[in-house]
Each structure stands twice: as structure tokens, then as C-alpha cells.
Design an enzyme around this catalytic site. Structure first.
Site, PDB file in Angstrom:
ATOM      1  N   ARG A 227     -28.030  42.518  58.565  1.00  0.00           N
ATOM      2  CA  ARG A 227     -27.630  42.215  57.191  1.00  0.00           C
ATOM      3  C   ARG A 227     -28.558  42.917  56.210  1.00  0.00           C
ATOM      4  O   ARG A 227     -29.728  43.177  56.512  1.00  0.00           O
ATOM      5  CB  ARG A 227     -27.660  40.705  56.946  1.00  0.00           C
ATOM      6  CG  ARG A 227     -26.638  39.944  57.757  1.00  0.00           C
ATOM      7  CD  ARG A 227     -26.612  38.495  57.351  1.00  0.00           C
ATOM      8  NE  ARG A 227     -25.901  38.304  56.110  1.00  0.00           N
ATOM      9  CZ  ARG A 227     -24.673  37.789  55.999  1.00  0.00           C
ATOM     10  NH1 ARG A 227     -24.025  37.387  57.060  1.00  0.00           N
ATOM     11  NH2 ARG A 227     -24.108  37.672  54.826  1.00  0.00           N
TER      12      ARG A 227
ATOM     13  N   GLU B 265     -22.640  45.120  63.631  1.00  0.00           N
ATOM     14  CA  GLU B 265     -21.869  44.693  62.461  1.00  0.00           C
ATOM     15  C   GLU B 265     -22.634  45.143  61.221  1.00  0.00           C
ATOM     16  O   GLU B 265     -23.857  44.956  61.135  1.00  0.00           O
ATOM     17  CB  GLU B 265     -21.703  43.176  62.448  1.00  0.00           C
ATOM     18  CG  GLU B 265     -20.885  42.662  63.596  1.00  0.00           C
ATOM     19  CD  GLU B 265     -20.818  41.141  63.597  1.00  0.00           C
ATOM     20  OE1 GLU B 265     -21.391  40.503  62.694  1.00  0.00           O
ATOM     21  OE2 GLU B 265     -20.209  40.600  64.514  1.00  0.00           O
TER      22      GLU B 265
ATOM     23  N   ASN C 123     -22.755  37.799  70.561  1.00  0.00           N
ATOM     24  CA  ASN C 123     -23.483  37.965  69.298  1.00  0.00           C
ATOM     25  C   ASN C 123     -24.785  37.163  69.379  1.00  0.00           C
ATOM     26  O   ASN C 123     -24.759  35.941  69.547  1.00  0.00           O
ATOM     27  CB  ASN C 123     -22.596  37.469  68.144  1.00  0.00           C
ATOM     28  CG  ASN C 123     -23.249  37.687  66.793  1.00  0.00           C
ATOM     29  OD1 ASN C 123     -24.430  37.378  66.622  1.00  0.00           O
ATOM     30  ND2 ASN C 123     -22.509  38.204  65.839  1.00  0.00           N
TER      31      ASN C 123
ATOM     32  N   HIS D 118     -15.178  35.084  65.484  1.00  0.00           N
ATOM     33  CA  HIS D 118     -15.686  34.173  64.455  1.00  0.00           C
ATOM     34  C   HIS D 118     -15.180  32.756  64.694  1.00  0.00           C
ATOM     35  O   HIS D 118     -13.983  32.502  64.641  1.00  0.00           O
ATOM     36  CB  HIS D 118     -15.326  34.610  63.031  1.00  0.00           C
ATOM     37  CG  HIS D 118     -16.378  34.162  62.044  1.00  0.00           C
ATOM     38  ND1 HIS D 118     -16.514  32.844  61.656  1.00  0.00           N
ATOM     39  CD2 HIS D 118     -17.372  34.843  61.416  1.00  0.00           C
ATOM     40  CE1 HIS D 118     -17.525  32.746  60.824  1.00  0.00           C
ATOM     41  NE2 HIS D 118     -18.081  33.936  60.669  1.00  0.00           N
TER      42      HIS D 118
ATOM     43  N   HIS E  14     -28.009  34.519  66.243  1.00  0.00           N
ATOM     44  CA  HIS E  14     -28.593  33.181  66.111  1.00  0.00           C
ATOM     45  C   HIS E  14     -29.934  33.057  66.823  1.00  0.00           C
ATOM     46  O   HIS E  14     -30.742  32.198  66.474  1.00  0.00           O
ATOM     47  CB  HIS E  14     -27.604  32.124  66.597  1.00  0.00           C
ATOM     48  CG  HIS E  14     -26.384  32.083  65.728  1.00  0.00           C
ATOM     49  ND1 HIS E  14     -26.400  31.545  64.459  1.00  0.00           N
ATOM     50  CD2 HIS E  14     -25.144  32.576  65.906  1.00  0.00           C
ATOM     51  CE1 HIS E  14     -25.203  31.692  63.915  1.00  0.00           C
ATOM     52  NE2 HIS E  14     -24.429  32.321  64.773  1.00  0.00           N
TER      53      HIS E  14
ATOM     54  N   GLU F 265     -10.973  44.026  64.366  1.00  0.00           N
ATOM     55  CA  GLU F 265     -11.368  42.693  64.839  1.00  0.00           C
ATOM     56  C   GLU F 265     -10.742  41.660  63.907  1.00  0.00           C
ATOM     57  O   GLU F 265     -11.039  41.624  62.714  1.00  0.00           O
ATOM     58  CB  GLU F 265     -12.901  42.538  64.846  1.00  0.00           C
ATOM     59  CG  GLU F 265     -13.319  41.151  65.322  1.00  0.00           C
ATOM     60  CD  GLU F 265     -14.831  40.998  65.498  1.00  0.00           C
ATOM     61  OE1 GLU F 265     -15.512  42.009  65.797  1.00  0.00           O
ATOM     62  OE2 GLU F 265     -15.322  39.875  65.329  1.00  0.00           O
TER      63      GLU F 265
ATOM     64  N   THR G 275     -20.451  35.282  57.696  1.00  0.00           N
ATOM     65  CA  THR G 275     -19.414  36.160  57.149  1.00  0.00           C
ATOM     66  C   THR G 275     -18.173  35.343  56.799  1.00  0.00           C
ATOM     67  O   THR G 275     -17.607  34.678  57.655  1.00  0.00           O
ATOM     68  CB  THR G 275     -19.051  37.243  58.182  1.00  0.00           C
ATOM     69  OG1 THR G 275     -20.269  37.815  58.670  1.00  0.00           O
ATOM     70  CG2 THR G 275     -18.196  38.321  57.551  1.00  0.00           C
TER      71      THR G 275
ATOM     72  N   HIS H 133     -25.666  41.730  63.846  1.00  0.00           N
ATOM     73  CA  HIS H 133     -25.343  42.037  62.454  1.00  0.00           C
ATOM     74  C   HIS H 133     -26.655  42.302  61.725  1.00  0.00           C
ATOM     75  O   HIS H 133     -27.454  41.385  61.542  1.00  0.00           O
ATOM     76  CB  HIS H 133     -24.605  40.834  61.834  1.00  0.00           C
ATOM     77  CG  HIS H 133     -24.120  41.061  60.446  1.00  0.00           C
ATOM     78  ND1 HIS H 133     -23.336  40.146  59.786  1.00  0.00           N
ATOM     79  CD2 HIS H 133     -24.289  42.090  59.570  1.00  0.00           C
ATOM     80  CE1 HIS H 133     -23.053  40.593  58.570  1.00  0.00           C
ATOM     81  NE2 HIS H 133     -23.626  41.776  58.416  1.00  0.00           N
TER      82      HIS H 133
ATOM     83  N   ARG I 124     -31.881  38.701  57.075  1.00  0.00           N
ATOM     84  CA  ARG I 124     -32.211  37.280  57.247  1.00  0.00           C
ATOM     85  C   ARG I 124     -32.412  36.903  58.711  1.00  0.00           C
ATOM     86  O   ARG I 124     -33.065  35.926  59.011  1.00  0.00           O
ATOM     87  CB  ARG I 124     -31.139  36.392  56.615  1.00  0.00           C
ATOM     88  CG  ARG I 124     -29.814  36.422  57.331  1.00  0.00           C
ATOM     89  CD  ARG I 124     -28.868  35.399  56.772  1.00  0.00           C
ATOM     90  NE  ARG I 124     -28.418  35.729  55.429  1.00  0.00           N
ATOM     91  CZ  ARG I 124     -27.300  35.238  54.890  1.00  0.00           C
ATOM     92  NH1 ARG I 124     -26.564  34.379  55.565  1.00  0.00           N
ATOM     93  NH2 ARG I 124     -26.918  35.590  53.686  1.00  0.00           N
TER      94      ARG I 124
END
Ligand code: PXP
Length: 247
Positions: A52, A77, A14, A198, A17, A158, A108, A50, A56
Site C-alpha cells: 500500500r 496488489e 494473501n 475478498h 495480515h 479478479e 480494499t 498488497h 501500513r
């Protein structure tokens, strides 16, 4: 990423970040597209982002360019919202993982509520599957939610490992691991792909990777944190090694 009940779990990296760091200055670097390439060089089996609703971190441009450049599986995602589902249908990632989304959350929190929103989730699953996109649902290890998602014919589930990751080592974490193992067995026996993610890091990933049938782990924060010191390619390689040792 196709179902993979045998052998070590696949690693989806992922890279949200990396986009978060770029958005801190609203500039062009670090580019998540570079991050995806470095992750692939380190052995990532998939790239996860993801998109969103509030944009963001990951931007629409990132999704478009990554769709063109990522050579491994691209996992998007996404909130269960018609406008977001439409973006996925147009862009065609290999997989969509349906997640809950609240604007005020830092990340999340909690799994998707499927049982109480069956019709809305069913519509999203159908639109995505009709577009040829594999659908995964991000769920807490709760039997009623798992059964509801299986009934909607998702291809994968998941498991949310956040509670396990936050639990104190010892009895608390063992109890969370047991819940994940039981949920994993339920998912595998339903013939659905077993994924997890996660809060997983280099120390706690082994027990989750060793859950029978574990096919895919999606990990971001821990890898990007380590990448600050040793580089992303090496950080991905180190996580792959941990997963392979456990699986
Ligand atoms: N899986 C899902 C569904 C997520 O929402 C996230 C966080 O974006 C992750 C995996 C990765 O979590 P982490 O960054 O804590 O590794």
C-alpha cells in the site's frame, strides 16, 4: 500463475495480515517471508501481497525479499499510481493486480474504476505488460467495468467477492452469487483469466470456486485467522482441500 480454465482454482495466499501483526510492534516478527514459506509448504499456488502507498503492513523490504525467495507465483496488489507501478516494473512480480486504494479504508473497498479512468489505467497496464508482468484488475461484477478492462487487454480480472461474502445466507447471497457467475461467464468468454477474492472463508469459498472457469482465488484473512489456532501450513492445506472439493 497462468490461465487455468480446467481443474480446481489455484490458491493465492494473501499474507498482508502477517505483516499487519508485525507492524503492530514495528518489529521483525512475524516475518511475512516465513509466512510465505509456510504457505508454500501447505500447498499455496501463489503468494499475494498488497504494497500500500501508506506502507501500513507490507514493506518494500518484504517485496524485495519475497521476490527472491518465493518459489510459486508472486502476485503484487497495487494502486494505479505511477510511483507504485515503477516499483513493480523494477521488482518484477509474476503478476500485478491493480486495485483501488484509499488511505482511510480498513481494507480494499469496492473494485477498481476502469471505465471512468481509462487513460490512467491503460498507461499502467501498458507499462506493466511491457515489463513482462501479467496484469489482473480487481473489479466489481459490473459488465461495463469488465468490458472496459477487457478492452485494455488485461490478462485476468479478479472479481470482488466482498458483497457476496457479506450477504446474508439465502436469497441475498444467492443473488450475489448469480452476479458473480454472470460476470465470470462474461470474463471467460472474452478469453480473460477469471480470478476472485475478498472476504472468502472456509464456509463460503465452495460456490465461488465452482464458478465455471474459475482459475485463481486470493484469500488472506480467513486463512491467517485459522492459522492462529492450527498453524499456517495446515490452514492453507485446509483451504486447498475446500477448493479442490468444489472445483
Ligand atoms: N484480493 C484483493 C484484491 C484484496 O485487496 C484482498 C484483501 O487484501 C484479497 C483478495 C483478500 O481478501 P481477504 O483478506 O478478505 O481474504
Amino acid at each position: 500463475m497462468t490461465a487455468n480454465a480446467k481443474g480446481p482454482a489455484r490458491l493465492g495466499v494473501n499474507i498482508d495480515h502477517v505483516a499487519t501483526l508485525r507492524q503492530a510492534r514495528r518489529g521483525v516478527e512475524p516475518d511475512p517471508v516465513w509466512a510465505a514459506a509456510a504457505a508454500e509448504l501447505g500447498g499455496a499456488d501463489g503468494i499475494t501481497i498488497h504494497l500500500r502507498e501508506d506502507r501500513r503492513h507490507v514493506q518494500d523490504r518484504d517485496l524485495r525479499v519475497l521476490r527472491e525467495t518465493v518459489q510459486v507465483a508472486l502476485n503484487l496488489e497495487l494502486a494505479v499510481e505511477p510511483a507504485m507501478v515503477a516499483i513493480a516494473v523494477e521488482t518484477r512480480p509474476d503478476q500485478v493486480t491493480l486495485v483501488p486504494e484509499r488511505r482511510e479504508e480498513v481494507t480494499t473497498e469496492g473494485g477498481l474504476a476502469v471505465a471512468s479512468r481509462r487513460e490512467v489505467v491503460a498507461e499502467a497496464v501498458k507499462r506493466l505488460r511491457d515489463a513482462g508482468i501479467r496484469v489482473s484488475a480487481f473489479l466489481d461484477p459490473e459488465p461495463s467495468e469488465i468490458d472496459a478492462a477487457v478492452a485494455l487487454q488485461v490478462e485476468a480480472i479478479e472479481l470482488h467477492t466482498g458483497r457476496y461474502a457479506l450477504a446474508r445466507e439465502g436469497r441475498d447471497r444467492d443473488a450475489e452469487l448469480k452476479a458473480l457467475e454472470a460476470a465470470g461467464a462474461r470474463i471467460v468468454s472474452a478469453g480473460v483469466g477469471l480470478h476472485a477474492g475478498h472476504g472468502l472463508n472456509y464456509r463460503n469459498v465452495g460456490d465461488v470456486a465452482a464458478i465455471p472457469g474459475m482459475a485463481e482465488l486470493n484469500i488472506g484473512h480467513a486463512i491467517v485467522c485459522r492459522a492462529v489456532f492450527i498453524g499456517l501450513e495446515a490452514a492453507v492445506r485446509a483451504m486447498k482441500d475446500r477448493i479442490e472439493a468444489a472445483g
